[in-house]
Design a protein around this motif. Sequence first.
Motif, PDB file in Angstrom:
ATOM      1  N   LEU A 179       3.281  12.531  -5.601  1.00 30.76           N
ATOM      2  CA  LEU A 179       2.615  12.268  -4.279  1.00 30.76           C
ATOM      3  C   LEU A 179       2.203  13.717  -3.808  1.00 30.76           C
ATOM      4  N   ARG A 180       3.309  14.551  -3.561  1.00 30.54           N
ATOM      5  CA  ARG A 180       3.015  15.678  -3.284  1.00 30.54           C
ATOM      6  C   ARG A 180       1.727  16.423  -3.916  1.00 30.54           C
ATOM      7  N   ASP A 237      -1.552   9.731   3.495  1.00 31.77           N
ATOM      8  CA  ASP A 237      -0.283   9.448   2.606  1.00 31.77           C
ATOM      9  C   ASP A 237       0.714   8.425   2.961  1.00 31.77           C
ATOM     10  N   LEU A 238       0.520   8.033   4.378  1.00 35.69           N
ATOM     11  CA  LEU A 238       1.524   6.986   5.030  1.00 35.69           C
ATOM     12  C   LEU A 238       0.859   5.706   4.050  1.00 35.69           C
ATOM     13  N   LEU A 280      -9.724  18.543   8.775  1.00 34.11           N
ATOM     14  CA  LEU A 280      -9.272  17.519   7.602  1.00 34.11           C
ATOM     15  C   LEU A 280      -7.694  17.959   7.491  1.00 34.11           C
ATOM     16  N   PHE A 281      -6.763  16.921   7.437  1.00 28.63           N
ATOM     17  CA  PHE A 281      -5.331  16.976   7.725  1.00 28.63           C
ATOM     18  C   PHE A 281      -4.801  15.730   7.079  1.00 28.63           C
ATOM     19  N   GLN A 282      -3.390  15.972   6.865  1.00 30.07           N
ATOM     20  CA  GLN A 282      -2.492  15.088   6.070  1.00 30.07           C
ATOM     21  C   GLN A 282      -2.089  14.113   7.421  1.00 30.07           C
ATOM     22  N   GLN A 283      -2.008  12.901   7.063  1.00 28.64           N
ATOM     23  CA  GLN A 283      -1.827  11.881   8.016  1.00 28.64           C
ATOM     24  C   GLN A 283      -0.200  12.060   8.623  1.00 28.64           C
ATOM     25  N   SER A 284       0.682  12.031   7.383  1.00 30.55           N
ATOM     26  CA  SER A 284       2.168  12.164   7.893  1.00 30.55           C
ATOM     27  C   SER A 284       2.580  13.277   8.703  1.00 30.55           C
ATOM     28  N   GLN A 316      -7.002   7.443   0.615  1.00 34.96           N
ATOM     29  CA  GLN A 316      -5.514   7.583   0.123  1.00 34.96           C
ATOM     30  C   GLN A 316      -5.336   8.704  -1.013  1.00 34.96           C
ATOM     31  N   PRO A 317      -4.387   9.423  -1.036  1.00 34.70           N
ATOM     32  CA  PRO A 317      -3.973  10.411  -2.173  1.00 34.70           C
ATOM     33  C   PRO A 317      -3.258   9.717  -3.067  1.00 34.70           C
ATOM     34  N   THR A 318      -3.705   8.512  -3.534  1.00 35.92           N
ATOM     35  CA  THR A 318      -2.943   7.891  -4.863  1.00 35.92           C
ATOM     36  C   THR A 318      -3.855   8.119  -5.988  1.00 35.92           C
ATOM     37  N   GLY A 319      -3.545   8.943  -7.022  1.00 34.94           N
ATOM     38  CA  GLY A 319      -4.445   9.382  -8.210  1.00 34.94           C
ATOM     39  C   GLY A 319      -5.655  10.221  -7.647  1.00 34.94           C
TER      40      GLY A 319
END
Length: 331
Positions: A55-56, A42-43, A78-82, A9-12
């Motif tokens: 978040l971005r 990110d979702l 490597l990719f961003q889920q959303s 997760q990209p939280t923090g």
Amino acid sequence: PERIFSGIQPTGNMHLGNYLGAIQKWIELQNSGKNVIWSIVDLHSITLPQDSIELRQNILKMTATLLACGIDPEKSILFQQSTVSMHAELSWILGCNTTMPRLGQLPQFKEKSEKVKEVPLGLYIYPVLQAADILLYKATHVPVGQDQVQHLQLAQHLAHTFNRKFKETFPIPRALVNQDTSSRLKSLRDPTKKMSKSSNDPKSRLELTDEPRVLLNKIKKAVTDFTSTVTFEPETRPGVSNLIAIHSLLSGKSPEEICKEAENVDTGEYKFVVADVVIEKLTPIRERINQLIKEPQYLEKVLSDGAERATSIAVNTWLEVRNKVGLGNNA
Ligand code: TYM
């Protein structure tokens, strides 16, 4: 065929628990030439409230961090889920094939939902989305820390259920969990809990982007107990044992060796030894993150290339699933 998938997760910021419990393993699998896919989920992050601008930024920072740790976009997807919409679409279908009691029992849901007054639906269906992440790529192996094992069991269950109902479709994904202490590093503030991104107290975790003085300060403040000797007893002395575990994992020395060397120092003095080891290991990674973060266009390019490659795999599974369920237009 073997295919490996995992997410973060990209939280923090990434912390040492993520790094030692999962990311080091990702790098190892990547470098041994395996077929590997990593997602910045990110979702999953928005199951708890997020500031959109932050978040971005955090998504790019996590990208920089993963690259700094050794993820190589030539060897890994490597990719961003959303950016691959089929994650959310598959999760709907999987969600229609599980029950509410099964989700309500999961320990992470119980823990996180206790902290909020009104529980968002997303927090509840979070593990279904996680299963969709894995099954969308027909992944066979999923490297994770101990805290994700129950979510993996749900993914296995959902794969079984789908296969039974709609004929063989998904391989049953297996969790790859380190067998040592690295799969469950503890909070520095409460060593009975795991080190986590979502804890309100930043002193509970060592982050990869922390400056040396911040790392030292957090380690100095780490909760230990009233015994001053340095001994490795995870059950009865979780605080000091967690520091020894970190020291051991970063240095390659065994806990026994470390305790022998620390025979004549007390836990207070020992913390400085641990801080030295942590700072030495994390400094080059932090410097590399700080360089990469100045190249947002490069980071975005890595993610968009990754999304393209991820999509080309996902689309096959998605069309197969959609057809089997009787949805879509047979395309
Ligand atoms: P996340 O973002 O919380 O953590 C990323 C990885 O770090 C591991 N980890 C730890 N390992 C050891 N000690 C700790 N204290 C510690 N804290 C975290 C986690 O086990 C994880 O491997 N739900 C997942 C993300 C996810 C995912 C997926 C993972 C979404 N979809 C599909 C695998 C497959 C999560 O929140 O990880």
